[in-house]
Design a protein around this motif. Structure first.
Motif, PDB file in Angstrom:
ATOM      1  N   GLY A  91      -8.271   6.414  -2.464  1.00  0.00           N
ATOM      2  CA  GLY A  91      -8.355   5.688  -3.726  1.00  0.00           C
ATOM      3  C   GLY A  91      -8.146   4.197  -3.544  1.00  0.00           C
ATOM      4  N   ILE A  92      -7.184   3.817  -2.697  1.00  0.00           N
ATOM      5  CA  ILE A  92      -6.963   2.386  -2.436  1.00  0.00           C
ATOM      6  C   ILE A  92      -8.165   1.781  -1.711  1.00  0.00           C
ATOM      7  CG2 ILE A  92      -5.511   0.739  -1.185  1.00  0.00           C
ATOM      8  CD1 ILE A  92      -3.153   2.557  -1.691  1.00  0.00           C
ATOM      9  N   MET A 104       0.821  -1.207   0.000  1.00  0.00           N
ATOM     10  CA  MET A 104       0.000   0.000   0.000  1.00  0.00           C
ATOM     11  C   MET A 104       0.856   1.258   0.000  1.00  0.00           C
ATOM     12  SD  MET A 104      -3.017   0.988   2.659  1.00  0.00           S
ATOM     13  CE  MET A 104      -3.538   2.694   2.820  1.00  0.00           C
ATOM     14  N   THR A 105       1.915   1.274   0.798  1.00  0.00           N
ATOM     15  CA  THR A 105       2.783   2.445   0.849  1.00  0.00           C
ATOM     16  C   THR A 105       3.445   2.712  -0.495  1.00  0.00           C
ATOM     17  OG1 THR A 105       3.245   1.970   3.185  1.00  0.00           O
ATOM     18  CG2 THR A 105       4.718   3.493   2.072  1.00  0.00           C
ATOM     19  N   SER A 106       3.805   1.666  -1.197  1.00  0.00           N
ATOM     20  CA  SER A 106       4.433   1.841  -2.510  1.00  0.00           C
ATOM     21  C   SER A 106       3.471   2.484  -3.503  1.00  0.00           C
ATOM     22  CB  SER A 106       4.917   0.500  -3.044  1.00  0.00           C
ATOM     23  OG  SER A 106       3.828  -0.369  -3.327  1.00  0.00           O
ATOM     24  N   LYS A 107       2.208   2.094  -3.446  1.00  0.00           N
ATOM     25  CA  LYS A 107       1.227   2.698  -4.347  1.00  0.00           C
ATOM     26  C   LYS A 107       0.988   4.162  -3.980  1.00  0.00           C
ATOM     27  CE  LYS A 107      -1.213  -1.675  -5.168  1.00  0.00           C
ATOM     28  NZ  LYS A 107      -0.701  -1.837  -6.550  1.00  0.00           N
ATOM     29  N   VAL A 108       0.982   4.455  -2.691  1.00  0.00           N
ATOM     30  CA  VAL A 108       0.742   5.824  -2.249  1.00  0.00           C
ATOM     31  C   VAL A 108       1.853   6.746  -2.726  1.00  0.00           C
ATOM     32  CG1 VAL A 108       0.672   7.312  -0.213  1.00  0.00           C
ATOM     33  CG2 VAL A 108      -0.713   5.236  -0.272  1.00  0.00           C
ATOM     34  N   TRP A 109       3.114   6.360  -2.518  1.00  0.00           N
ATOM     35  CA  TRP A 109       4.189   7.287  -2.893  1.00  0.00           C
ATOM     36  C   TRP A 109       4.373   7.368  -4.399  1.00  0.00           C
ATOM     37  CZ3 TRP A 109       8.429   6.789  -5.868  1.00  0.00           C
ATOM     38  CH2 TRP A 109       9.019   5.539  -6.050  1.00  0.00           C
ATOM     39  N   ALA A 110       4.160   6.255  -5.100  1.00  0.00           N
ATOM     40  CA  ALA A 110       4.367   6.281  -6.548  1.00  0.00           C
ATOM     41  C   ALA A 110       3.308   7.132  -7.250  1.00  0.00           C
ATOM     42  CB  ALA A 110       4.349   4.854  -7.099  1.00  0.00           C
ATOM     43  N   PHE A 129      -5.217   6.420   6.113  1.00  0.00           N
ATOM     44  CA  PHE A 129      -4.234   5.374   5.792  1.00  0.00           C
ATOM     45  C   PHE A 129      -4.440   4.164   6.694  1.00  0.00           C
ATOM     46  CE2 PHE A 129      -0.172   3.206   5.952  1.00  0.00           C
ATOM     47  CZ  PHE A 129       0.253   3.217   4.631  1.00  0.00           C
ATOM     48  N   GLY A 130      -4.685   4.413   7.990  1.00  0.00           N
ATOM     49  CA  GLY A 130      -4.891   3.298   8.912  1.00  0.00           C
ATOM     50  C   GLY A 130      -6.147   2.517   8.590  1.00  0.00           C
ATOM     51  N   ILE A 131      -7.244   3.214   8.326  1.00  0.00           N
ATOM     52  CA  ILE A 131      -8.495   2.524   7.986  1.00  0.00           C
ATOM     53  C   ILE A 131      -8.341   1.732   6.693  1.00  0.00           C
ATOM     54  CG2 ILE A 131     -10.902   2.886   7.324  1.00  0.00           C
ATOM     55  CD1 ILE A 131     -10.931   5.315   9.171  1.00  0.00           C
ATOM     56  N   THR A 132      -7.693   2.351   5.704  1.00  0.00           N
ATOM     57  CA  THR A 132      -7.500   1.673   4.420  1.00  0.00           C
ATOM     58  C   THR A 132      -6.596   0.458   4.567  1.00  0.00           C
ATOM     59  OG1 THR A 132      -7.757   3.783   3.267  1.00  0.00           O
ATOM     60  CG2 THR A 132      -6.733   1.989   2.038  1.00  0.00           C
ATOM     61  N   LEU A 133      -5.577   0.550   5.413  1.00  0.00           N
ATOM     62  CA  LEU A 133      -4.673  -0.580   5.613  1.00  0.00           C
ATOM     63  C   LEU A 133      -5.405  -1.772   6.223  1.00  0.00           C
ATOM     64  CD1 LEU A 133      -1.823  -1.712   5.474  1.00  0.00           C
ATOM     65  CD2 LEU A 133      -1.360  -0.676   7.713  1.00  0.00           C
ATOM     66  N   VAL A 134      -6.307  -1.512   7.158  1.00  0.00           N
ATOM     67  CA  VAL A 134      -7.111  -2.599   7.742  1.00  0.00           C
ATOM     68  C   VAL A 134      -7.964  -3.258   6.676  1.00  0.00           C
ATOM     69  CG1 VAL A 134      -8.953  -3.127   9.372  1.00  0.00           C
ATOM     70  CG2 VAL A 134      -7.114  -1.578  10.040  1.00  0.00           C
ATOM     71  N   PHE A 151      -7.445  -3.160   3.436  1.00  0.00           N
ATOM     72  CA  PHE A 151      -6.581  -3.769   2.438  1.00  0.00           C
ATOM     73  C   PHE A 151      -6.079  -5.143   2.923  1.00  0.00           C
ATOM     74  CE2 PHE A 151      -2.336  -3.961   0.237  1.00  0.00           C
ATOM     75  CZ  PHE A 151      -2.855  -4.119  -1.035  1.00  0.00           C
ATOM     76  N   ARG A 152      -5.742  -5.243   4.203  1.00  0.00           N
ATOM     77  CA  ARG A 152      -5.294  -6.530   4.751  1.00  0.00           C
ATOM     78  C   ARG A 152      -6.399  -7.571   4.663  1.00  0.00           C
ATOM     79  NH1 ARG A 152      -2.089  -4.124  10.018  1.00  0.00           N
ATOM     80  NH2 ARG A 152      -0.002  -4.064   9.060  1.00  0.00           N
ATOM     81  N   LYS A 153      -7.635  -7.157   4.943  1.00  0.00           N
ATOM     82  CA  LYS A 153      -8.751  -8.098   4.830  1.00  0.00           C
ATOM     83  C   LYS A 153      -8.939  -8.557   3.396  1.00  0.00           C
ATOM     84  CE  LYS A 153     -11.377  -6.400   8.832  1.00  0.00           C
ATOM     85  NZ  LYS A 153     -12.656  -5.780   9.298  1.00  0.00           N
ATOM     86  N   THR A 154      -8.819  -7.592   2.458  1.00  0.00           N
ATOM     87  CA  THR A 154      -8.960  -7.958   1.045  1.00  0.00           C
ATOM     88  C   THR A 154      -7.851  -8.901   0.609  1.00  0.00           C
ATOM     89  OG1 THR A 154      -9.940  -5.782   0.639  1.00  0.00           O
ATOM     90  CG2 THR A 154      -9.203  -7.019  -1.270  1.00  0.00           C
ATOM     91  N   ILE A 155      -6.630  -8.613   1.033  1.00  0.00           N
ATOM     92  CA  ILE A 155      -5.507  -9.494   0.707  1.00  0.00           C
ATOM     93  C   ILE A 155      -5.729 -10.888   1.272  1.00  0.00           C
ATOM     94  CG2 ILE A 155      -3.060  -9.917   1.154  1.00  0.00           C
ATOM     95  CD1 ILE A 155      -3.393  -7.851  -0.940  1.00  0.00           C
TER      96      ILE A 155
END
Length: 373
Positions: free
Chosen positions: A273-274, A220-226, A358-363, A365-369
């Motif tokens: 967006g993520i 997720m961090t890679s997509k954010v910075w890129a 970012f924190g909410i999206t990471l949670v 995103f982890r569930k989706t993964i």
């Protein structure tokens, strides 16, 4: 997190974007032609409004009124008959149709109050509203000059000293250009990150990442910075070459400070967006979801309408939106030349909102993964 991994994953995102001509075309259009058209499409005054005139008086005064309409505010008047007026309005040929009645000059000089009929095509909202006032002022001026034999202006009882700050010439293109940059930063940051995630899901590369020694946070961090870097570079290009160069709009404040604030805003919007990409299962779904999210973010952020004129409950709700604080920060820097001592509260709020998103999206995103795994 391993920063080398994040860097390599981000470079992979940039290479993937470079192979997507549709997205590259969208970025190019959003930060060039879209900004130029948004700025030049905001008319300063009434411009080339079509008008027809029925002159049933045929007097020197009616001739003066006819001659008062000329470019650039109005097209040359088309002289028509009474029978043609309604047909031309129905066909959409005229925005305004002026009917000067018979004996108009004689009745005016006799002390009567004759009436001139003005027909307006109200479907042309901007021209109808502005043009009606123009025509009223022009006719009043011509009639007054004809009766008094000179063009005089009554002295007002109070002299108003107008001082227009930050936009002395009241040029609307200045506002349109900068606000389009602000809106496109929000739109592209959400679109690029969401599309990057959906693209990986559709191409099956997300499964490849799951078997590699990378964590969801690194992905997720890679997509954010890129994607944030792409939007930031495009924003800087638009401000320098389109806004300042092509449109000659002055930027009062520091571009470096504005870009720093933009980076904080991108931290929040790329996370959004993520998050939207984890909800949508395809690009059409993502597009529909984008319309539901993007329009309120732009319309209620204070860029189009001052927030003070909105209902109180909307003002409270929009405090959690990053666009509200980004618009305030951008206008303060670009229009009023504010420094960090003025905009640091907005910067701090953007950091907090970005961290929460970012924190909410990471949670999520982890569930989706985990589901995909």
């Amino acid at each position: 997190m391993r920063f080398a991994t994040i860097r390599h994953l981000g470079i992979k995102e940039l290479r993937s974007l470079a192979r997507d001509p549709i997205m590259l075309g969208l970025i190019l259009f959003a930060f060039t032609a879209a900004i130029y058209s948004a700025a030049t499409a905001m008319p300063e005054t009434l411009n080339k409004a079509p008008i027809s005139i029925v002159d049933e008086d045929r007097s020197p005064l009616s001739a003066r009124i006819v001659d008062a309409f000329y470019l650039p505010h109005f097209l040359s008047p088309v002289m028509i008959t009474q029978a043609e007026m309604d047909a031309r309005m129905d066909a959409g040929l005229d925005t305004f149709a002026l009917n000067i009645p018979p004996e108009f000059q004689r009745d005016l000089l006799a002390g009567r109050q004759p009436t001139i009929q003005l027909n307006v095509d109200a479907t042309r909202m901007s021209q109808a509203f502005t043009g009606s006032g123009y025509i009223q002022t022009m006719i009043t001026s011509e009639v007054t000059e004809f009766v008094q034999r000179y063009r005089g202006v009554a002295a007002p009882p109070v002299d108003l000293a107008l001082r227009a700050r930050f936009n002395p010439s009241l040029t609307q293109a200045w506002f349109g250009a900068v606000m389009e940059v602000i809106n496109n930063v929000t739109m592209l940051s959400i679109v690029l990150t969401g599309a990057a995630l959906i693209r990986e899901r559709e191409h099956g590369t997300i499964e490849h990442l799951l078997v590699m020694p990378v964590t969801p946070c690194e992905i997720m961090t890679s997509k954010v910075w890129a994607m944030g870097l792409v939007v930031l570079v495009a924003c800087a290009f638009a401000l320098v070459f389109v806004v300042q160069g092509l449109l000659s709009v002055p930027i009062e404040g520091s571009l470096v400070l504005f870009l720093a604030g933009t980076a904080l805003h991108l931290f929040a919007t790329t996370s959004m967006g993520i998050f939207m990409g984890t909800i949508a299962r395809s690009m059409p779904q993502f597009g529909l979801l984008l319309m539901l999210i993007l329009m309120p973010l732009e319309m209620l952020s204070g860029g189009v309408t001052p927030r003070e004129s909105m209902p109180d409950w909307i003002q409270v709700i929009m405090q959690i939106a990053p666009t509200t604080h980004f618009v305030s920060l951008a206008q303060a820097i670009l229009y009023r030349g504010a420094g960090l001592d003025v905009v640091w509260p907005q910067c701090a709020i953007l950091v907090v909102i970005g961290a929460v998103f970012f924190g909410i999206t990471l949670v999520r995103f982890r569930k989706t993964i985990g589901i995909l795994g």
